[in-house]
Write a protein that holds these residues in place. Structure first.
Motif, mmCIF file in Angstrom:
data_model
loop_
_atom_site.group_PDB
_atom_site.id
_atom_site.type_symbol
_atom_site.label_atom_id
_atom_site.label_comp_id
_atom_site.label_asym_id
_atom_site.label_seq_id
_atom_site.Cartn_x
_atom_site.Cartn_y
_atom_site.Cartn_z
ATOM 1 N N PHE A 170 0.852 -1.182 0.000
ATOM 2 C CA PHE A 170 0.000 0.000 0.000
ATOM 3 C C PHE A 170 0.889 1.233 0.000
ATOM 4 O O PHE A 170 2.049 1.193 0.416
ATOM 5 C CB PHE A 170 -0.949 0.028 1.206
ATOM 6 C CG PHE A 170 -0.263 0.165 2.541
ATOM 7 C CD1 PHE A 170 0.120 1.405 3.036
ATOM 8 C CD2 PHE A 170 -0.008 -0.951 3.317
ATOM 9 C CE1 PHE A 170 0.759 1.534 4.264
ATOM 10 C CE2 PHE A 170 0.624 -0.836 4.553
ATOM 11 C CZ PHE A 170 1.007 0.402 5.020
ATOM 12 N N GLU A 171 0.332 2.318 -0.495
ATOM 13 C CA GLU A 171 0.992 3.609 -0.416
ATOM 14 C C GLU A 171 0.043 4.608 0.243
ATOM 15 O O GLU A 171 -1.179 4.451 0.190
ATOM 16 C CB GLU A 171 1.416 4.108 -1.802
ATOM 17 C CG GLU A 171 2.552 3.298 -2.389
ATOM 18 C CD GLU A 171 3.151 3.924 -3.630
ATOM 19 O OE1 GLU A 171 4.387 4.015 -3.701
ATOM 20 O OE2 GLU A 171 2.369 4.321 -4.515
ATOM 21 N N ILE A 172 0.635 5.605 0.879
ATOM 22 C CA ILE A 172 -0.146 6.673 1.495
ATOM 23 C C ILE A 172 0.167 7.963 0.757
ATOM 24 O O ILE A 172 1.331 8.356 0.634
ATOM 25 C CB ILE A 172 0.200 6.846 2.985
ATOM 26 C CG1 ILE A 172 0.034 5.524 3.741
ATOM 27 C CG2 ILE A 172 -0.685 7.925 3.602
ATOM 28 C CD1 ILE A 172 0.477 5.605 5.191
ATOM 29 N N TYR B 205 0.181 6.790 12.987
ATOM 30 C CA TYR B 205 0.255 5.330 12.812
ATOM 31 C C TYR B 205 1.399 4.714 13.620
ATOM 32 O O TYR B 205 1.307 3.555 14.037
ATOM 33 C CB TYR B 205 0.372 4.979 11.334
ATOM 34 C CG TYR B 205 -0.879 5.305 10.565
ATOM 35 C CD1 TYR B 205 -1.992 4.484 10.630
ATOM 36 C CD2 TYR B 205 -0.973 6.471 9.803
ATOM 37 C CE1 TYR B 205 -3.163 4.794 9.954
ATOM 38 C CE2 TYR B 205 -2.132 6.793 9.116
ATOM 39 C CZ TYR B 205 -3.223 5.945 9.203
ATOM 40 O OH TYR B 205 -4.389 6.273 8.537
ATOM 41 N N GLY C 284 4.572 -1.175 2.979
ATOM 42 C CA GLY C 284 4.023 -0.022 2.299
ATOM 43 C C GLY C 284 4.997 1.130 2.341
ATOM 44 O O GLY C 284 6.131 0.997 2.814
ATOM 45 N N PHE D 228 -5.052 6.178 1.208
ATOM 46 C CA PHE D 228 -4.324 4.952 0.918
ATOM 47 C C PHE D 228 -4.565 4.528 -0.529
ATOM 48 O O PHE D 228 -5.638 4.770 -1.087
ATOM 49 C CB PHE D 228 -4.791 3.815 1.831
ATOM 50 C CG PHE D 228 -4.209 3.852 3.216
ATOM 51 C CD1 PHE D 228 -2.918 3.402 3.455
ATOM 52 C CD2 PHE D 228 -4.959 4.305 4.292
ATOM 53 C CE1 PHE D 228 -2.384 3.420 4.737
ATOM 54 C CE2 PHE D 228 -4.438 4.323 5.572
ATOM 55 C CZ PHE D 228 -3.139 3.871 5.798
ATOM 56 N N ALA E 133 -9.670 0.345 0.846
ATOM 57 C CA ALA E 133 -8.892 0.694 2.026
ATOM 58 C C ALA E 133 -8.186 -0.530 2.595
ATOM 59 O O ALA E 133 -8.692 -1.648 2.496
ATOM 60 C CB ALA E 133 -9.796 1.314 3.089
ATOM 61 N N PHE F 296 -9.204 3.836 6.832
ATOM 62 C CA PHE F 296 -8.536 2.560 7.053
ATOM 63 C C PHE F 296 -9.415 1.713 7.959
ATOM 64 O O PHE F 296 -10.389 2.206 8.539
ATOM 65 C CB PHE F 296 -7.151 2.758 7.676
ATOM 66 C CG PHE F 296 -7.155 3.280 9.091
ATOM 67 C CD1 PHE F 296 -6.959 2.432 10.175
ATOM 68 C CD2 PHE F 296 -7.376 4.636 9.348
ATOM 69 C CE1 PHE F 296 -6.978 2.917 11.482
ATOM 70 C CE2 PHE F 296 -7.388 5.127 10.656
ATOM 71 C CZ PHE F 296 -7.196 4.269 11.727
#
Length: 266
Positions: free
Chosen positions: A12-14, A26, A58, A71, A211, A257
């Motif tokens: 995943f990327e933010i 987080y 991620g 996300f 998500a 999320f």
């Protein structure tokens, strides 16, 4: 289990304009650690690792692309350029065309026909003589780790068809979810699924999203902590008929999320 096979959600990327806030939130909530690495175009990429994990799960670039906060789920690809062309024919929209990724592989970003962002990613070729990399999907996910993903859709059948055509996903109805129709998504080579699609057609204010879902030992306690850190609860905590507990939240920047805990061991 086939977790790292093409068609599986493996990263995943933010997207965020405030990396420090992401790290603070987080890191405190899930115990994530962060490591910065250079990218092929001389920018900075931050890798995200769950507590006790041997590999990152991620990452994010400094600065939010297009000012977006959220996300993005990444699906493993055997050929990013070919997948992008094929996905366009299935109704996806290209947001960022294929480029070298921060790890030396190749990636592209798209939107599915419902408007959800996702990416396709091909791993870099291993150095000559290198052995196989460990499978990040072997064993149960650790607390703080990416353990599942969820796609909520106001047109569940259309979303199921797109991802089945796009990545070969199959579906099994999860009858333990009482609040809405929900299907586990099983990628080719997988055995038990690593995500799910839920019917959001009756939801108020929240229709379509994609998500990540992170493991925590105690969902109610984690939700309470998230709220003290500035998060907002959208749904839950709720438990399935077989004892899995989950909740959906937005962090202080509005990034959606989910949290979940496994059913108690018998």
């Amino acid at each position: 289990m086939g977790y790292m096979d093409p068609g599986s959600v493996v990263w995943f990327e933010i997207d965020t304009a405030d990396p420090k806030a992401v790290k603070d939130f987080y890191g405190s909530l899930l115990g994530w650690t962060f490591q910065t690495v250079p990218t092929p175009d001389d920018r900075t990429y931050t890798l995200i690792t769950a507590p006790g994990a041997g590999l990152p799960m991620g990452g994010f670039l400094e600065g939010a692309p297009d000012g977006r906060e959220g996300f993005v789920l990444a699906v493993r690809s055997a050929d990013v350029d070919a997948d992008v062309a094929r996905l366009k024919d299935l109704g996806a929209t290209v947001v960022h065309p294929p480029v070298p990724s921060a790890d030396g592989g190749r990636s592209a970003r798209l939107k599915d026909p419902r408007g959800n962002l996702f990416s396709v990613w091909k791993a870099p070729e291993p150095p000559a003589g290198a052995g196989a990399l460990p499978d990040a999907g072997s064993g149960a996910p650790l607390p703080g780790a990416l353990g599942w993903f969820e796609i909520g859709s106001a047109d569940l059948e259309a979303s199921k068809k797109f991802y089945a055509d796009a990545f070969g996903w199959n579906y099994v109805r999860d009858t333990g979810v009482a609040s809405r129709p929900y299907f586990a998504a099983i990628a080719p080579g997988d055995q038990r699924g690593s995500g799910g699609l839920g019917d959001n057609s009756q939801a108020e204010g929240v229709k379509d999203y994609a998500a990540p879902q992170f493991v925590t030992p105690d969902v109610p306690a984690a939700v309470a902590k998230a709220v003290t850190l500035g998060a907002m609860v959208e749904a839950g905590p709720e438990s399935t008929a077989y004892g899995l507990t989950y909740a959906r939240l937005k962090d202080p920047h509005g990034i959606r999320f989910l949290l979940f805990s496994f059913p108690p061991q018998s």
